[in-house]
Scaffold this motif. Sequence first.
Motif, PDB file in Angstrom:
ATOM      1  N   ALA A   1     -13.482  -5.898  -5.932  1.00  0.00           N
ATOM      2  CA  ALA A   1     -13.039  -4.431  -6.381  1.00  0.00           C
ATOM      3  C   ALA A   1     -13.135  -4.369  -7.806  1.00  0.00           C
ATOM      4  O   ALA A   1     -12.720  -3.304  -8.408  1.00  0.00           O
ATOM      5  N   PHE A   2     -14.237  -4.898  -8.271  1.00  0.00           N
ATOM      6  CA  PHE A   2     -14.730  -4.628  -9.724  1.00  0.00           C
ATOM      7  C   PHE A   2     -13.831  -4.683 -10.829  1.00  0.00           C
ATOM      8  O   PHE A   2     -14.004  -4.149 -11.791  1.00  0.00           O
ATOM      9  N   GLY A   3     -12.864  -5.484 -10.640  1.00  0.00           N
ATOM     10  CA  GLY A   3     -11.667  -5.363 -11.722  1.00  0.00           C
ATOM     11  C   GLY A   3     -10.666  -4.378 -11.865  1.00  0.00           C
ATOM     12  O   GLY A   3      -9.916  -4.176 -12.548  1.00  0.00           O
ATOM     13  N   VAL A   4     -11.008  -3.176 -10.819  1.00  0.00           N
ATOM     14  CA  VAL A   4     -10.181  -2.088 -10.557  1.00  0.00           C
ATOM     15  C   VAL A   4      -8.737  -2.466 -10.386  1.00  0.00           C
ATOM     16  O   VAL A   4      -7.809  -1.906 -10.936  1.00  0.00           O
ATOM     17  N   LEU A   5      -8.464  -3.165  -9.182  1.00  0.00           N
ATOM     18  CA  LEU A   5      -7.137  -3.590  -9.015  1.00  0.00           C
ATOM     19  C   LEU A   5      -6.265  -4.184 -10.141  1.00  0.00           C
ATOM     20  O   LEU A   5      -5.232  -3.962 -10.573  1.00  0.00           O
ATOM     21  N   LYS A   6      -7.178  -5.261 -10.706  1.00  0.00           N
ATOM     22  CA  LYS A   6      -6.472  -5.733 -11.831  1.00  0.00           C
ATOM     23  C   LYS A   6      -6.111  -4.770 -13.043  1.00  0.00           C
ATOM     24  O   LYS A   6      -5.126  -5.059 -13.695  1.00  0.00           O
ATOM     25  N   GLY A   7      -6.897  -3.736 -13.116  1.00  0.00           N
ATOM     26  CA  GLY A   7      -6.656  -2.870 -14.094  1.00  0.00           C
ATOM     27  C   GLY A   7      -5.398  -2.134 -13.874  1.00  0.00           C
ATOM     28  O   GLY A   7      -4.538  -1.658 -14.764  1.00  0.00           O
ATOM     29  N   VAL A   8      -5.292  -1.628 -12.748  1.00  0.00           N
ATOM     30  CA  VAL A   8      -4.298  -0.712 -12.172  1.00  0.00           C
ATOM     31  C   VAL A   8      -2.841  -1.634 -12.102  1.00  0.00           C
ATOM     32  O   VAL A   8      -1.879  -1.107 -12.578  1.00  0.00           O
ATOM     33  N   TYR A   9      -3.131  -3.009 -11.872  1.00  0.00           N
ATOM     34  CA  TYR A   9      -1.931  -3.775 -11.615  1.00  0.00           C
ATOM     35  C   TYR A   9      -1.285  -3.962 -13.067  1.00  0.00           C
ATOM     36  O   TYR A   9       0.082  -4.035 -13.323  1.00  0.00           O
ATOM     37  N   LYS A  10      -1.947  -3.962 -14.226  1.00  0.00           N
ATOM     38  CA  LYS A  10      -1.288  -4.040 -15.718  1.00  0.00           C
ATOM     39  C   LYS A  10      -0.364  -3.046 -15.975  1.00  0.00           C
ATOM     40  O   LYS A  10       0.481  -2.911 -16.717  1.00  0.00           O
ATOM     41  N   HIS A  11      -0.448  -1.835 -15.193  1.00  0.00           N
ATOM     42  CA  HIS A  11       0.234  -0.618 -15.492  1.00  0.00           C
ATOM     43  C   HIS A  11       1.427  -0.488 -14.576  1.00  0.00           C
ATOM     44  O   HIS A  11       2.047   0.470 -14.738  1.00  0.00           O
ATOM     45  N   ALA A  12       1.408  -1.433 -13.497  1.00  0.00           N
ATOM     46  CA  ALA A  12       2.264  -1.359 -12.493  1.00  0.00           C
ATOM     47  C   ALA A  12       3.748  -1.574 -12.956  1.00  0.00           C
ATOM     48  O   ALA A  12       3.869  -2.669 -13.817  1.00  0.00           O
ATOM     49  N   THR A  13       4.902  -1.084 -12.567  1.00  0.00           N
ATOM     50  CA  THR A  13       6.162  -1.310 -12.882  1.00  0.00           C
ATOM     51  C   THR A  13       7.062  -1.538 -11.881  1.00  0.00           C
ATOM     52  O   THR A  13       6.743  -1.135 -10.511  1.00  0.00           O
TER      53      THR A  13
ATOM     54  N   GLU B   1       0.762  -1.300  -0.028  1.00  0.00           N
ATOM     55  CA  GLU B   1      -0.183   0.081   0.066  1.00  0.00           C
ATOM     56  C   GLU B   1       0.863   1.281  -0.057  1.00  0.00           C
ATOM     57  O   GLU B   1       0.369   2.257  -0.478  1.00  0.00           O
ATOM     58  N   GLN B   2       1.932   1.260   0.586  1.00  0.00           N
ATOM     59  CA  GLN B   2       2.905   2.314   0.608  1.00  0.00           C
ATOM     60  C   GLN B   2       3.813   2.381  -0.735  1.00  0.00           C
ATOM     61  O   GLN B   2       4.308   3.301  -0.996  1.00  0.00           O
ATOM     62  N   GLY B   3       3.513   1.468  -1.639  1.00  0.00           N
ATOM     63  CA  GLY B   3       4.247   1.468  -2.980  1.00  0.00           C
ATOM     64  C   GLY B   3       5.628   0.986  -3.072  1.00  0.00           C
ATOM     65  O   GLY B   3       6.439   1.427  -3.823  1.00  0.00           O
ATOM     66  N   ARG B   4       6.163   0.424  -1.698  1.00  0.00           N
ATOM     67  CA  ARG B   4       7.509  -0.205  -1.773  1.00  0.00           C
ATOM     68  C   ARG B   4       7.689  -1.490  -2.130  1.00  0.00           C
ATOM     69  O   ARG B   4       8.771  -1.812  -2.379  1.00  0.00           O
ATOM     70  N   ARG B   5       6.558  -2.280  -2.568  1.00  0.00           N
ATOM     71  CA  ARG B   5       6.681  -3.443  -2.805  1.00  0.00           C
ATOM     72  C   ARG B   5       5.895  -3.935  -4.063  1.00  0.00           C
ATOM     73  O   ARG B   5       4.766  -3.592  -4.012  1.00  0.00           O
ATOM     74  N   PHE B   6       6.373  -4.568  -4.619  1.00  0.00           N
ATOM     75  CA  PHE B   6       5.851  -4.801  -5.855  1.00  0.00           C
ATOM     76  C   PHE B   6       4.529  -5.952  -5.534  1.00  0.00           C
ATOM     77  O   PHE B   6       4.913  -7.039  -5.165  1.00  0.00           O
ATOM     78  N   PRO B   7       3.285  -5.875  -6.019  1.00  0.00           N
ATOM     79  CA  PRO B   7       2.259  -6.983  -5.651  1.00  0.00           C
ATOM     80  C   PRO B   7       2.407  -8.072  -6.081  1.00  0.00           C
ATOM     81  O   PRO B   7       2.204  -8.004  -7.545  1.00  0.00           O
ATOM     82  N   PRO B   8       2.590  -9.380  -5.934  1.00  0.00           N
ATOM     83  CA  PRO B   8       2.585 -10.443  -6.615  1.00  0.00           C
ATOM     84  C   PRO B   8       1.223 -10.708  -7.340  1.00  0.00           C
ATOM     85  O   PRO B   8       0.165 -10.273  -6.644  1.00  0.00           O
ATOM     86  N   ARG B   9       1.191 -11.337  -8.304  1.00  0.00           N
ATOM     87  CA  ARG B   9      -0.278 -11.517  -9.083  1.00  0.00           C
ATOM     88  C   ARG B   9      -1.199 -12.159  -8.288  1.00  0.00           C
ATOM     89  O   ARG B   9      -2.203 -12.049  -8.420  1.00  0.00           O
ATOM     90  N   VAL B  10      -0.518 -13.210  -7.532  1.00  0.00           N
ATOM     91  CA  VAL B  10      -1.518 -13.892  -6.706  1.00  0.00           C
ATOM     92  C   VAL B  10      -2.139 -13.122  -5.578  1.00  0.00           C
ATOM     93  O   VAL B  10      -3.428 -13.163  -5.394  1.00  0.00           O
TER      94      VAL B  10
END
Length: 281
Positions: free
Chosen positions: A77-89, A57-66
Amino acid sequence: MTDSTISTEQTINEPEPSDSLKAFGAAHKAFRRRAGYTQEQYAPLVQYQPGTVASIEQGRRFPPRVFVERAEEVLDAFGVLKGVYKHATREKGLASWFRQWAELEEQAISLYTFENRLVPGLLQTEGYARAIFGERVPMLSDSEIEAMVTARVDRQFLLNDRPNTAFSFIVEEHVLRRETGGSDFMREQIEHLLEARGPRNVELQVMPTSRGAHASMDGPIQLLETPENEWFAYSEGQENSQFIVDPKKISMLHMRYAKLRSQALTPDDTRSLLERIRGAL
């Protein structure tokens, strides 16, 4: 560069953008609060530690797909988290040229690794990883070392969260006899290897020094199979890497790896050798 090989030359400690990770963390935090959970209440629901949730949540760790998949289900979350995750680097702790392979690792149904330089990343203890990064030249700052150790350890969720993935590791004996970080750190590393080989889907073999020449004197091999039964290969060296999709090259690496398996110690003999090495430390 050919169509079958994608290569880049960027340093492993190159800074990468973290705004997208902060965006994911903020979105996740909003949905968690909307659901009425504290981090401590929420963590068991997604099968992660509260500290991991906080870091994401602090943006310090990349969230694993699982993690993302579980969060979507628990938080509705209505697919919102998956959508944001696609653009995470990924954060700077994971090399930019490693991203594509790391994404495939999270989905792989087979993952084969031969190493003749160091203990494979998925099997390293935190102490071993810290000793490796501590010797990097040019020297890394403390914060860079922490980021890289965290990224390496975070990837190890794959061994626990993918019981249907076939993991095969072959490691040169001399790697295990080198007292990386000192005898205490290496004893801990050997004990970790003995524990890691416990699950039925994880196979560990040692290539004994008594073997002499073997099928992969040219260097490390990494191969993986996707759920669509596609095979890819990856290799890395001094500040560069190759992501290989050429079927002919992958077939050649498969033949080498198959030969390595026949030349290495059996899993049971490997366990006996590891116990002897541990006893000598």
